[in-house]
Write a protein that holds these residues in place. Structure first.
Motif, short mmCIF file in Angstrom:
data_model
loop_
_atom_site.label_atom_id
_atom_site.label_comp_id
_atom_site.label_asym_id
_atom_site.label_seq_id
_atom_site.Cartn_x
_atom_site.Cartn_y
_atom_site.Cartn_z
N ARG A 28 0.84 -1.20 0.00
CA ARG A 28 0.00 0.00 0.00
C ARG A 28 0.87 1.24 0.00
N VAL A 29 0.40 2.28 -0.70
CA VAL A 29 1.08 3.57 -0.72
C VAL A 29 0.02 4.67 -0.57
N ALA A 30 0.33 5.65 0.25
CA ALA A 30 -0.55 6.82 0.40
C ALA A 30 -0.22 7.81 -0.71
N THR A 31 -1.25 8.35 -1.33
CA THR A 31 -1.04 9.30 -2.42
C THR A 31 -1.43 10.72 -2.04
N GLY A 32 -1.83 10.92 -0.80
CA GLY A 32 -2.20 12.26 -0.35
C GLY A 32 -3.52 12.70 -0.95
N LYS A 33 -3.61 13.97 -1.29
CA LYS A 33 -4.85 14.53 -1.82
C LYS A 33 -5.01 14.27 -3.32
N ALA A 114 -8.68 3.72 -2.41
CA ALA A 114 -9.63 4.05 -1.35
C ALA A 114 -9.23 5.37 -0.71
N GLY A 115 -10.21 6.05 -0.16
CA GLY A 115 -9.96 7.31 0.52
C GLY A 115 -10.94 8.36 0.09
N ASP A 116 -10.60 9.60 0.41
CA ASP A 116 -11.47 10.72 0.07
C ASP A 116 -10.59 11.92 -0.28
#
Length: 162
Positions: A28-33, A114-116
């Protein structure tokens, strides 16, 4: 942390995606906004990966061809076309499933988004089901490379589009 790739516990219905899979992992990697759909995430990962990965794929194709295994782009047309060498089997904005079945093993990659608006993340899950001794040997040989390649490719997702 944005752009940091970490291994996570797979969270997919393996029985539905590839019944009998003997290997499954997820990163998994976070992509920010940054707002991405699953196809864009997969495209960044596969088509804009490090050049050394392309060299490994070319070497793999040369080494497996004498065994009658599929090489890049071979096989039946995919319902969702191809992203790099991966036939797209199904797709929604939040999930893309790609992969194919071969004589030695069957595999799927699942790209989940996933996310917002406050923060988004992308998860890559790989599932493999071996079909014979050659498949089990192949999986054993490529697993260390797979983890390195998956991490490197995932790092490309958080980068701005090229």
């Amino acid at each position: 942390m944005i752009g940091t790739v970490r291994e996570v516990t797979p969270n997919v219905d393996a029985g539905r995606l590839l019944a009998g899979a003997q290997f499954i992992d997820a990163f998994r990697v976070a992509t920010g906004k940054q707002q991405l759909d699953a196809r864009e995430a997969c495209t960044r990962m596969v088509l804009h990966g490090p050049r050394w990965i392309d060299a490994l794929v070319r070497l793999r194709n040369v080494l497996v061809a004498p065994f009658g295994l599929k090489t890049s782009g071979e096989g039946a047309p995919a319902p969702g076309g191809l992203i790099g060498l991966f036939p797209v089997l199904s797709e929604t904005p939040d999930r893309l499933v790609a992969g194919f079945d071969d004589s030695h093993l069957d595999f799927r990659i699942v790209v989940d988004v996933a996310g917002d608006a406050a923060g988004q993340g992308v998860t890559l899950t790989t599932l493999v089901r071996t079909n014979n001794l050659l498949g089990r040997a192949y999986l054993t040989l490529i697993t260390p490379f797979h983890k390195l390649v998956a991490r490197s490719m995932m790092g490309r997702i958080a980068e701005p589009a090229r």
